[in-house]
Enzyme design. Sequence first.
Site, PDB file in Angstrom:
ATOM      1  CG  ASP A   1      47.559  58.225 -22.682  1.00  0.00           C
ATOM      2  OD1 ASP A   1      46.651  59.022 -24.873  1.00  0.00           O
ATOM      3  OD2 ASP A   1      48.731  57.850 -23.497  1.00  0.00           O
TER       4      ASP A   1
ATOM      5  CE  LYS B   1      44.219  55.321 -29.314  1.00  0.00           C
ATOM      6  NZ  LYS B   1      45.444  56.463 -28.840  1.00  0.00           N
TER       7      LYS B   1
ATOM      8  CG  MET C   1      46.288  47.164 -21.774  1.00  0.00           C
ATOM      9  SD  MET C   1      46.226  47.879 -23.182  1.00  0.00           S
ATOM     10  CE  MET C   1      48.115  46.814 -23.664  1.00  0.00           C
TER      11      MET C   1
END
Length: 464
Positions: free
Chosen positions: A251, A273, A387
């Site tokens: 990742d 991502k 996030m």
Amino acid sequence: MEQSSKWPYFPVFLRLRGRRVLVVGGGEVAARKLRLLAKTDARLEVVARELNEELTQASRDGVISHVAADFDATQLDGCLLVIAATDDAALNRSVAAAADARGIAVNVVDDPLPSSFVTPSIVDRHPLLIAIATGGQAPVLGRRLREKIETMLPAAYGRLAGFMGARRARVQAALPQADRRGLWENFLDGPGAEAVLSGAEAAADAELQRLLDGDARRGEVYLVGAGPGDPDLLTFRALRLMQQCDVVLYDALLPQAILDLVRRDAERIYVGKRRARHTLAQDQINAELVRLAREGKRVLRLKGGDPFVFGRGGEEIQELAAAGIAFQVVPGITAANGCAAYAGIPLTHRDHAQACVFVTGHQRADGTLALHWDALARPGQTVVIYMGLNTLPNLCDQLITHGLPADWPAAVVEQGTSPEQRVIVSTLRDLPAAVIAADVKGPSLVIVGSVVTLREQLRWRDRV
């Protein structure tokens, strides 16, 4: 200084079952040796006028036989091994001389010159044993090497050795000698060994039978959590799988220091991502995992934090299970645990927070946040928001609107657990402006709750 090319000692493993082993001495030094000897089936005898508390209990329990007398050379008769472990150097050497005269192997603790054998540092993964010796010249170095091996060798390797030993006859009956080594190498390199290490013995037996039937090696997927960024927070199991994979799908946000621990010749595929930038869609990642495993490869799916905490690990193993692909999941330290600990902010505290809630601040396509605000805007708990940097003003406004005071403590931890970690402490009202003023742009975690006020007392990492 030039070293002799001749070994001063020959490394052997002795069968002690039913054999007499004599230890002269009743104190702590003797007890240390007897702790190891008690792991065998030897007949252990201790010669000493008095025993310390530990050895007294061992005598009561029948682990040792106590000879409450001064040392006499006739006590050596019939012994296979002797250890001199008193605090009297002259007596120890007298024991050694008497043993040598009878052809009995003897060890004098911390005195290699009169010793005919030395006791090594031992890594115990019974029935697998690893002995490390330095010829009596550097015992502290031997112990240090043992400590390093202890961290590298999972405790379950003993289970693996036992599994293979119990099935040797089965393999010997099925294959000629020339083919046995290759089968066992395929077993160790494939999902069979991993099944044993994880306690799935039935699956390991099925894999062994498949290899005996001549099937090609099957692939497997390792879904591994790499933790929040500090390589020291990797689990032993994660590190082992990272070093034996054939290909890694990794990742974004994983630091190079962690990627450097992956097997050097493994193929690397970046599937990271970031917000509004996806290298591969999730369904493409799932398909790639299945394809690579069907090619017989050991596939490492390496994720930051923990795969099952906002890491889409559940989606990936659903796809693997549906395709019949062998897989295992290795938890990692999730960002909430790692970043909060390194920031000196406890997630729970009996005076501040009796609950902790993890949520994601990732917004929907229409820009809204679908969170249960009434449940989040409560005192007596800590809210950790993953996030949440891009939606921070909205998050703070909603928590105030739904009941938390505007001056309720809140913090942002940027690049948590890394050398570049920054912690911005403020309130719900002022945190968005403080983050802008600090120009926070790296991966961040938001922590809301009165536990944030403890940071000034507990910011241990700033003092390291």
